[in-house]
Design a protein around this motif. Structure first.
Motif, PDB file in Angstrom:
ATOM      1  N   HIS A 170       0.842  -1.211   0.000  1.00 15.07           N
ATOM      2  CA  HIS A 170       0.000   0.000   0.000  1.00 15.07           C
ATOM      3  C   HIS A 170       0.873   1.256   0.000  1.00 15.07           C
ATOM      4  O   HIS A 170       0.589   2.220  -0.724  1.00 15.07           O
ATOM      5  CB  HIS A 170      -0.931  -0.044   1.211  1.00 15.07           C
ATOM      6  N   LEU A 205       2.162   1.799  -3.384  1.00 14.01           N
ATOM      7  CA  LEU A 205       1.053   2.242  -4.238  1.00 14.01           C
ATOM      8  C   LEU A 205       0.763   3.746  -4.059  1.00 14.01           C
ATOM      9  O   LEU A 205       0.370   4.425  -5.010  1.00 14.01           O
ATOM     10  CB  LEU A 205      -0.190   1.417  -3.895  1.00 14.01           C
ATOM     11  N   CYS A 206       1.006   4.253  -2.850  1.00 15.81           N
ATOM     12  CA  CYS A 206       0.784   5.684  -2.581  1.00 15.81           C
ATOM     13  C   CYS A 206       1.679   6.566  -3.463  1.00 15.81           C
ATOM     14  O   CYS A 206       1.389   7.743  -3.666  1.00 15.81           O
ATOM     15  CB  CYS A 206       1.062   6.023  -1.115  1.00 15.81           C
ATOM     16  N   GLN A 216       2.470   5.851  -6.613  1.00 17.62           N
ATOM     17  CA  GLN A 216       2.265   5.490  -8.029  1.00 17.62           C
ATOM     18  C   GLN A 216       2.235   6.711  -8.950  1.00 17.62           C
ATOM     19  O   GLN A 216       2.903   6.749  -9.979  1.00 17.62           O
ATOM     20  CB  GLN A 216       0.977   4.682  -8.196  1.00 17.62           C
ATOM     21  N   PHE A 239       2.448  -1.870  -9.932  1.00 15.82           N
ATOM     22  CA  PHE A 239       1.395  -1.066  -9.282  1.00 15.82           C
ATOM     23  C   PHE A 239       0.022  -1.704  -9.495  1.00 15.82           C
ATOM     24  O   PHE A 239      -0.763  -1.852  -8.575  1.00 15.82           O
ATOM     25  CB  PHE A 239       1.379   0.367  -9.830  1.00 15.82           C
ATOM     26  N   HIS A 240      -0.228  -2.060 -10.744  1.00 14.88           N
ATOM     27  CA  HIS A 240      -1.501  -2.680 -11.107  1.00 14.88           C
ATOM     28  C   HIS A 240      -1.694  -3.979 -10.315  1.00 14.88           C
ATOM     29  O   HIS A 240      -2.777  -4.277  -9.830  1.00 14.88           O
ATOM     30  CB  HIS A 240      -1.492  -2.928 -12.620  1.00 14.88           C
ATOM     31  N   ALA A 276      -2.480  -3.291  -6.639  1.00 17.76           N
ATOM     32  CA  ALA A 276      -3.846  -2.780  -6.492  1.00 17.76           C
ATOM     33  C   ALA A 276      -4.878  -3.899  -6.621  1.00 17.76           C
ATOM     34  O   ALA A 276      -5.968  -3.799  -6.070  1.00 17.76           O
ATOM     35  CB  ALA A 276      -4.104  -1.694  -7.536  1.00 17.76           C
ATOM     36  N   ASN A 277      -4.511  -4.972  -7.326  1.00 18.17           N
ATOM     37  CA  ASN A 277      -5.482  -6.042  -7.564  1.00 18.17           C
ATOM     38  C   ASN A 277      -5.311  -7.266  -6.665  1.00 18.17           C
ATOM     39  O   ASN A 277      -5.928  -8.298  -6.891  1.00 18.17           O
ATOM     40  CB  ASN A 277      -5.436  -6.455  -9.031  1.00 18.17           C
TER      41      ASN A 277
END
Ligand code: G1P
Length: 291
Positions: A112, A115-116, A118, A217-218, A221-222
């Motif tokens: 996470h 991801l922040c 990205q 990243f993708h 997120a998934n």
């Protein structure tokens, strides 16, 4: 294929180091005379990275202050003619280095945190450095991230720093397995976060250095929540593996786990011994200790 951006996830609470980290970020704990985060930033800079992205949380202001200009201090040192100290202070943030801060409002895990960043990273390869892991390259050799950047240039795929860990420690690491490409490189076919020794696919543990392609990243997120209910970077990398090659690189050098008190003390002792000014006197002191 340059690696110009690095993410430093620094939003963690540092509970393993309480009470030292009650009002101070763990990344600001000094090893000899520099905070942990500065070692990681210097390693990234030496590897050619110029854009440092810090994923911060509440109580992390000291990190921003550390990489900011300290005007009053610089003026005072200049007026006192303390040129050497002035250089020490100024070198914390070289002019061609940029520091960017993004908040991780909730501590939902390492994946996470990555991801922040990205939107700041965009569609290019990037590094992730965990400041808890203090990495020292071989004497006279290259820093660990620099070694990884060279591997990345050659293979043009994600590179994870790995080391052999004792079987009883697999539960502390992301563990990888795959086929050896050469003595230093493994073509990763599996990666698991913190497996029990009985089910660990190998004893190759991921150290806190990554070069990743933006496709991760993708994948992060998934992913559903992983170990400990957290959004894990390891699970994102496991997703990436299905689409791209990922290599594990046995780095040259030494890692100190400064997230643990033992590792932190070892780093202080060994780096003090290697310190050009402090080393000789400190060695004498240790030799005279009656232990
Ligand atoms: C993190 C990662 C783990 C990696 C380790 C390296 O775990 O999730 O895969 O092996 O860093 O230090 P943490 O130490 O944050 O629990």
């Amino acid at each position: 294929m340059m690696v110009n951006k690095a993410i430093f996830p620094v939003a963690g609470l540092g509970t393993r180091f309480l009470p030292a980290t009650k009002a101070q970020p763990k990344e600001m704990l000094p090893v000899v005379d520099k905070p942990l985060i500065q070692y990681a930033v210097e390693e990234a800079y030496a590897a050619g990275v110029r854009e440092m992205i810090f994923v911060t949380g509440r109580h992390k202001r000291p990190i921003e202050d550390h990489f900011d200009m300290t005007f009053e201090l610089e003026v005072a040192l200049e007026q006192a003619g303390k040129r050497e100290l002035l250089e020490v202070v100024r070198s914390v943030k070289p002019d061609d280095m940029e520091c960017i801060y993004v908040r991780q409002a909730q501590a939902l895990g390492l994946g996470h945190a990555v991801l922040c960043a990205q939107r700041l990273v965009g569609n290019e390869p990037f590094a992730v450095l965990l400041a808890d892991d203090l990495m020292v390259g071989p004497q006279g050799g290259q820093g660990v991230l620099k070694q990884m950047v060279e591997q990345f240039r050659e293979w043009r795929a994600s590179i994870l720093a790995v080391q052999e860990v004792p079987a009883e420690h697999t539960k502390r690491y992301g563990i990888v397995a795959g086929n050896a490409v050469n003595e230093q490189l493994v073509d990763v076919s599996r990666i698991v976060e913190k497996p029990d020794p009985e089910v660990a696919p190998s004893r190759l543990g991921v150290a806190g250095r990554y070069i990743l392609t933006p496709g991760v990243f993708h994948e992060i997120a998934n992913q559903p929540r992983g170990v400990g209910g957290e959004i894990q970077l390891t699970d994102g990398i496991a997703g990436l593996l299905r689409r791209e090659k990922v290599f594990a690189y046995r780095y040259e050098g030494k890692r100190y786990d400064c997230g643990s008190k033992e590792g932190f003390l070892q780093a202080n002792v060994e780096l003090a011994l290697a310190h050009p000014q402090l080393g000789p006197g400190f060695r004498d002191y240790l030799q005279k200790l009656d232990i």
